[in-house]
Design an enzyme around this catalytic site. Structure first.
Site, PDB file in Angstrom:
ATOM      1  N   ASP A 227      35.510  49.118  16.913  1.00 15.97           N
ATOM      2  CA  ASP A 227      35.907  48.928  18.306  1.00 15.97           C
ATOM      3  C   ASP A 227      35.431  50.096  19.158  1.00 15.97           C
ATOM      4  O   ASP A 227      34.947  49.917  20.282  1.00 15.97           O
ATOM      5  CB  ASP A 227      37.423  48.779  18.384  1.00 15.97           C
ATOM      6  CG  ASP A 227      37.901  48.405  19.784  1.00 15.97           C
ATOM      7  OD1 ASP A 227      37.155  47.698  20.494  1.00 15.97           O
ATOM      8  OD2 ASP A 227      39.009  48.808  20.152  1.00 15.97           O
TER       9      ASP A 227
ATOM     10  N   ARG B 212      30.483  38.964  33.649  1.00 20.17           N
ATOM     11  CA  ARG B 212      31.368  40.076  33.312  1.00 20.17           C
ATOM     12  C   ARG B 212      31.523  40.273  31.809  1.00 20.17           C
ATOM     13  O   ARG B 212      32.192  41.206  31.369  1.00 20.17           O
ATOM     14  CB  ARG B 212      32.756  39.845  33.928  1.00 20.17           C
ATOM     15  CG  ARG B 212      32.785  39.882  35.457  1.00 20.17           C
ATOM     16  CD  ARG B 212      34.172  39.559  35.983  1.00 20.17           C
ATOM     17  NE  ARG B 212      35.173  40.468  35.432  1.00 20.17           N
ATOM     18  CZ  ARG B 212      36.367  40.086  34.997  1.00 20.17           C
ATOM     19  NH1 ARG B 212      36.707  38.795  35.020  1.00 20.17           N
ATOM     20  NH2 ARG B 212      37.226  40.970  34.535  1.00 20.17           N
ATOM     21  N   LYS B 213      30.900  39.437  31.009  1.00 25.58           N
ATOM     22  CA  LYS B 213      31.062  39.500  29.559  1.00 25.58           C
ATOM     23  C   LYS B 213      29.862  40.194  28.899  1.00 25.58           C
ATOM     24  O   LYS B 213      28.713  39.862  29.180  1.00 25.58           O
ATOM     25  CB  LYS B 213      31.222  38.094  28.981  1.00 25.58           C
ATOM     26  CG  LYS B 213      32.458  37.350  29.478  1.00 25.58           C
ATOM     27  CD  LYS B 213      32.523  35.956  28.883  1.00 25.58           C
ATOM     28  CE  LYS B 213      33.755  35.205  29.364  1.00 25.58           C
ATOM     29  NZ  LYS B 213      33.820  33.834  28.781  1.00 25.58           N
TER      30      LYS B 213
END
Length: 257
Positions: free
Chosen positions: A175, A220-221
């Site tokens: 992450d 936006r991704k």
């Protein structure tokens, strides 16, 4: 304060003319006032940002790094910008990101957002004082290839199954690294989805490479792919895909939108 000193100089100068002060006394007074001026800090030397301008970079080599960790680090450092014998800078394809301010100022538009983060604040992976006990890592980015690689050494406090790294610690690093790349390319983001496939257990204390690359950007991704391998890339430990969504930070600057 400067106005008061100036008025005082004028008063003393007037007294010298009116009362006939001798030159020696006036020189002594003048020297005293000169020393007062020296105690006033020029505006240019007053820090506008109250935190250290040179915070500690936790991604620098330290005594806990194994020879394998240092070798991988040296390999990628050699691919970064370097100064040749003539003092000229040679452009390299990779760039090392420092650990402070969560690397946020290196993200697109992040130089402004980083001013809201105190130097003491950092990702919890950097918060343990004992070197080598948890997460030891350094991230390099390649802007042209839209990819990054992280050299990661796991510490003793990351144990899950005996002798192996906890899956949650691996997920944390995935992450962190994929988010670093997404932020570097797209600006402030948040994790929306993280899919992880654990292929092989990772030995505790081992050094691995976490490769991340841009898959695509849709408005936006930002979609990122990731794999975790041994340093010689002969063994695959983990594969993952991540989705990050760009967020608005306008409220930090007084915007209501």
């Amino acid at each position: 304060m400067l106005g008061q000193i100036a008025r005082r100089l004028g008063q003393l100068h007037g007294q010298q003319i009116c009362n006939g002060l001798n030159g020696v006394r006036f020189k002594e007074t003048h020297r005293h006032l000169q020393s007062s001026f020296k105690t006033v800090r020029p505006i240019s030397t007053i820090p506008l940002w109250p935190f250290s301008s040179r915070p500690r970079d936790f991604s620098q080599p330290n005594s806990s790094w194994s020879p394998e960790m240092r070798k991988a680090y040296d390999h990628y450092i050699a691919l970064c910008d370097t100064d040749n014998e003539n003092g000229e800078k040679t452009k390299g394809p990779w760039r090392k990101l420092p650990s402070y301010n969560r690397s946020i100022k290196y993200a697109t538009g992040g130089i402004h957002l980083s001013k809201f983060i105190q130097a003491e604040n950092r990702l919890f992976t950097r918060s343990v004082k004992e070197q080598g006990a948890t997460f030891e890592y350094v991230v390099f980015v390649n802007k042209e290839e839209k990819s990054c690689v992280c050299v990661f050494q796991s510490g003793r406090l990351l144990e899950g199954a005996p002798g192996h790294v906890h899956g949650g610690a691996i997920a944390t690093m995935i992450d962190t690294v994929t988010g670093t790349l997404a932020g570097y390319l797209s600006g402030p983001i948040m994790t929306a989805n993280l899919n992880i496939d654990y292929r092989n257990p990772m030995p505790l204390g081992s050094v691995v490479l976490i490769h991340s690359a841009l898959d695509r950007i849709e408005r936006r991704k930002t979609f990122i792919t990731c794999k975790v391998t041994s340093t010689d890339e002969s063994k695959l430990y983990t594969e993952a895909t991540a989705l990050f969504v760009s967020i608005s930070v306008g409220h930090l600057f007084g915007s209501r939108n």
